[in-house]
Structures are given as structure tokens and as C-alpha cells.
Design a protein around this motif. Structure first.
Motif, short mmCIF file in Angstrom:
data_model
loop_
_atom_site.label_atom_id
_atom_site.label_comp_id
_atom_site.label_asym_id
_atom_site.label_seq_id
_atom_site.Cartn_x
_atom_site.Cartn_y
_atom_site.Cartn_z
N GLU A 44 3.29 57.12 42.65
CA GLU A 44 3.42 55.67 42.53
C GLU A 44 4.25 55.33 41.32
O GLU A 44 4.27 56.06 40.33
CB GLU A 44 2.04 55.00 42.46
N TRP A 45 4.97 54.23 41.45
CA TRP A 45 5.75 53.68 40.35
C TRP A 45 5.36 52.22 40.24
O TRP A 45 5.44 51.48 41.21
CB TRP A 45 7.25 53.76 40.66
N ARG A 46 4.94 51.79 39.06
CA ARG A 46 4.55 50.39 38.85
C ARG A 46 5.42 49.78 37.76
O ARG A 46 5.92 50.49 36.89
CB ARG A 46 3.07 50.30 38.46
N GLY A 47 5.60 48.47 37.82
CA GLY A 47 6.44 47.79 36.83
C GLY A 47 7.87 48.33 36.87
O GLY A 47 8.48 48.58 35.84
N VAL A 48 8.38 48.52 38.07
CA VAL A 48 9.67 49.17 38.30
C VAL A 48 10.84 48.36 37.74
O VAL A 48 10.90 47.14 37.87
CB VAL A 48 9.86 49.38 39.83
N LYS A 49 11.76 49.08 37.12
CA LYS A 49 13.07 48.53 36.76
C LYS A 49 14.04 49.06 37.82
O LYS A 49 14.04 50.25 38.11
CB LYS A 49 13.52 49.01 35.38
N VAL A 50 14.85 48.17 38.39
CA VAL A 50 15.65 48.52 39.57
C VAL A 50 16.69 49.62 39.33
O VAL A 50 16.79 50.55 40.13
CB VAL A 50 16.30 47.25 40.17
N PRO A 51 17.51 49.56 38.27
CA PRO A 51 18.58 50.56 38.15
C PRO A 51 18.05 52.00 38.14
O PRO A 51 17.19 52.35 37.34
CB PRO A 51 19.24 50.22 36.81
N GLY A 52 18.54 52.81 39.06
CA GLY A 52 18.18 54.23 39.13
C GLY A 52 16.86 54.51 39.84
O GLY A 52 16.52 55.66 40.10
#
Length: 157
Positions: free
Chosen positions: A134-142
Motif C-alpha cells: 500500500e501507498w498512502r499520501g501519494v505524490k504523483v510524480p514517479g
């Protein structure tokens, strides 16, 4: 209660683009990426969706289905999908059933005001229906490249 890594993701059915209903259990045997985004047709969500669209062939090769989810209505989701030429389904989660399941509704601040909204998050479910990453608080680039690498690694196990 949030889903935990290594645990089965509870089954759900939700309305999706293309006049379909997505049922998680029907996707067993494939890996599933479910990504939550705050609002259709906004800049960050458009970029993120485009990144998934542009890597669909690689996700397919990794036996991975990509599904986007937001609280937008079906018409907004259909328009977003058509305008951006997305090659994967978008779920309309107006009643927040799927959002609550993955615990992505968070208190957010915009222009000094607090409101409840979707925290940009991505989940990778393995072929047996268990939460693998899981990835939370994602920043879009990459971000999509990171998810793709995880899906490829999981598929080759």
C-alpha cells in the motif's frame, strides 16, 4: 478497521464505467491495483490516471488489472475516462463504501478550511486477494513506476 498487509481484502462490488459492476472476487487469479484519487478531471488526478494509462501494457504483462476510484458520480467518471482515453475502469464510490473499506477518507485542509476527502492512495492486491502493498499520501510524480515495479516483482514470485 483498515485492511492489513498480508490479509485478505474483503470482497466488494461497485458501479464502474462502461455500465459495469466491478466485483473484487471476480478478479482472483490476477493482481489488482486499486488507486484512489480525490476528484476526476483535476490536474493531479489527470496526470496520475495518464501515467497508469500509458503503462497499461506493462501492467497487463505483469498480470495486473488497474482500477481507479473516486467519489465522483458515474457521469463524471465516464467523461473523465473518455476525455483522457483511460484504458481501465473507474469506480464511482459516491456512498464511500470502497473508500471506507480501504480507510482513505481523511480530514484535509484546503484554503484554510477543513473537509473530509480522499487521501491519494494506491493498493496492490495479490492473485489470491490479499493486500500485498500500500501507498498512502501519494505524490504523483514517479508513483506509477513504483507501483508497476512492485506489481512486476510480485508477479514473478
Amino acid at each position: 478497521m483498515a485492511i492489513e498487509l498480508g490479509q485478505p481484502v474483503p470482497d466488494f462490488s461497485a458501479p464502474a464505467t462502461g455500465d459495469t459492476t466491478i466485483t473484487l472476487s471476480e478478479l482472483r487469479g490476477k493482481q489488482v491495483v486499486i488507486y484512489f484519487y480525490p476528484k476526476a478531471s483535476t490536474p493531479g488526478c489527470t496526470t496520475e490516471g495518464g501515467d497508469f494509462r500509458d503503462r497499461k501494457t506493462a501492467f497487463d504483462a505483469a498480470n495486473t488489472v488497474v482500477i481507479g476510484v473516486s467519489r465522483d458520480g458515474l457521469r463524471a467518471q465516464e467523461n473523465f475516462k473518455a476525455k483522457q482515453d483511460f484504458n481501465f475502469a473507474l469506480i464511482s464510490d459516491k456512498d464511500e463504501t470502497v473508500c471506507q473499506l480501504f480507510d482513505v477518507i481523511k480530514l484535509k485542509k484546503m484554503y484554510g478550511k477543513e473537509h473530509l476527502g480522499i487521501e491519494r492512495s494506491t493498493f496492490l492486491i495479490d492473485q489470491d486477494g490479499k493486500l500485498a502493498q500500500e501507498w498512502r499520501g501519494v505524490k504523483v510524480p514517479g508513483h506509477v513506476d513504483e507501483v508497476l515495479s512492485a506489481a512486476q516483482a510480485l508477479n514473478s514470485q
